[in-house]
Design an enzyme around this catalytic site. Structure first.
Site, short mmCIF file in Angstrom:
data_model
loop_
_atom_site.label_atom_id
_atom_site.label_comp_id
_atom_site.label_asym_id
_atom_site.label_seq_id
_atom_site.Cartn_x
_atom_site.Cartn_y
_atom_site.Cartn_z
N TYR A 142 0.19 -1.52 0.52
CA TYR A 142 0.08 0.21 -0.25
C TYR A 142 0.76 1.11 -0.18
O TYR A 142 0.05 3.08 -0.36
CB TYR A 142 -0.76 0.02 1.83
CG TYR A 142 -1.67 -0.96 0.97
CD1 TYR A 142 -2.11 -2.07 -0.06
CD2 TYR A 142 -3.53 -1.10 2.44
CE1 TYR A 142 -3.04 -2.76 -0.17
CE2 TYR A 142 -4.25 -2.08 1.59
CZ TYR A 142 -4.46 -2.56 1.14
OH TYR A 142 -5.30 -3.13 1.04
N LYS A 187 3.26 -15.37 3.77
CA LYS A 187 3.57 -15.95 2.89
C LYS A 187 5.32 -16.45 2.68
O LYS A 187 5.74 -15.60 1.69
CB LYS A 187 2.91 -15.86 1.35
CG LYS A 187 2.71 -16.50 0.79
CD LYS A 187 1.61 -17.66 0.69
CE LYS A 187 1.63 -18.36 -0.86
NZ LYS A 187 1.18 -19.63 -0.36
N ASP A 219 -2.84 -18.27 3.01
CA ASP A 219 -4.52 -19.53 2.69
C ASP A 219 -4.55 -20.02 3.45
O ASP A 219 -5.77 -20.13 3.18
CB ASP A 219 -3.33 -20.18 1.09
CG ASP A 219 -1.74 -20.52 1.16
OD1 ASP A 219 -1.49 -20.51 2.17
OD2 ASP A 219 -1.61 -20.82 0.32
N ASP A 243 -5.85 -6.82 5.15
CA ASP A 243 -6.71 -5.84 4.85
C ASP A 243 -7.82 -7.24 4.75
O ASP A 243 -8.59 -7.19 4.97
CB ASP A 243 -6.51 -5.40 3.75
CG ASP A 243 -7.59 -4.16 3.38
OD1 ASP A 243 -8.72 -4.42 3.41
OD2 ASP A 243 -7.79 -3.28 2.61
N ASP A 247 -11.54 -8.74 6.30
CA ASP A 247 -13.08 -8.61 5.65
C ASP A 247 -13.24 -10.73 6.09
O ASP A 247 -15.01 -10.64 5.99
CB ASP A 247 -12.49 -8.67 4.61
CG ASP A 247 -12.60 -6.93 4.20
OD1 ASP A 247 -12.66 -6.24 5.32
OD2 ASP A 247 -11.89 -6.78 3.19
#
Length: 252
Positions: A142, A187, A219, A243, A247
């Site tokens: 970001y 990851k 994952d 982020d 959600d």
């Protein structure tokens, strides 16, 4: 207690949310004898429309004068559906986080027995789930170097040791105050930035011997939080993963 609170309603349902948020604060102030002084400021699409900047300097000044910032939401379909827009509402949110040094985003997840039936997940999976997600908020893709033309685009997922150490410190200390279980989500099998996260986390483990630390790829974590949410106590992860992951947790 007397506090100055910057109020940033933002866009969409933001003003509606803010109205209720201020009402809650007013009820707390009345019940507990506090005094809250509010100062409202523009951000997001409303600020772009008014002054051409999603986080104007005047809004930053309001935030700096305040003891706390109450923020609702930013975003507008006009910009979501225009991939070539140079100025976007979300840029204001990122600027606010960076300028105010808001690097640690703390997102609690808890279930209430009376609302279990409202979730698409089975009651027996959800009952008793209670964990906290610590999301790093001012680094990663970001905020890294960006480029876009008609044929190529990239976002740089960059993290430094100090950025990782300070968010991990928040996560370890949060775990110490809870059930003493920390899950580092990354990851590391693919991304170099994640391997640095894992390396530093492993280095810091010895400073918190009372915390049981484990590691999980993003994952796997995305799946297990929906199939085994009671496994988690404190989760710490980088900006982009945090982020998206939180959600997904919203349905828990």
């Amino acid at each position: 207690m007397k506090l100055k609170i910057a109020v940033l309603p933002g866009d969409g349902i933001g003003p509606e949310i803010m109205k209720q948020g201020v009402a809650v604060l007013d009820a707390i102030a009345e019940k507990c004898g506090h005094e809250f002084e509010y100062e409202e400021a523009l951000c997001g699409a409303h600020a772009i429309d008014a002054v051409g900047d999603p986080y104007p300097e005047a809004t930053h000044d309001v935030c700096m004068r305040a003891d706390a910032v109450l923020f609702a939401a930013v975003g507008d379909l006009r910009f979501d559906n225009n991939p070539t827009a140079k100025v976007r509402p979300e840029q204001g949110l990122l600027a606010m986080r960076k300028k105010l040094g808001l690097f640690a985003n703390v997102r609690p997840v808890a279930t209430f027995d009376c609302l279990l039936h409202k979730s698409p997940l089975k009651d027996e999976l959800l009952k008793g789930a209670d964990f906290v997600v610590i999301r790093e908020l001012t680094g990663g893709m970001y905020f890294g170097e960006k480029y876009q033309d008609n044929d190529k685009a990239y976002d740089t997922d960059i993290y430094t040791r100090p950025e990782i150490e300070r968010i991990l410190k928040v996560a370890f200390e949060t775990a110490q105050k809870r059930k003493k279980h920390l899950t580092v989500v990354d990851k590391a099998n693919v991304l170099a930035s994640s391997r640095l996260w894992r390396q530093i986390a492993k280095e810091m483990e010895s400073q918190y011997p009372d915390v049981n630390t484990d590691y999980m790829f993003i994952d796997n974590a995305s799946m297990r939080v929906l199939t085994e949410p009671r496994f988690f106590d404190v989760i710490v992860t980088e900006n982009t993963f945090g982020d998206i992951l939180t959600d997904a947790y919203s349905i828990v």
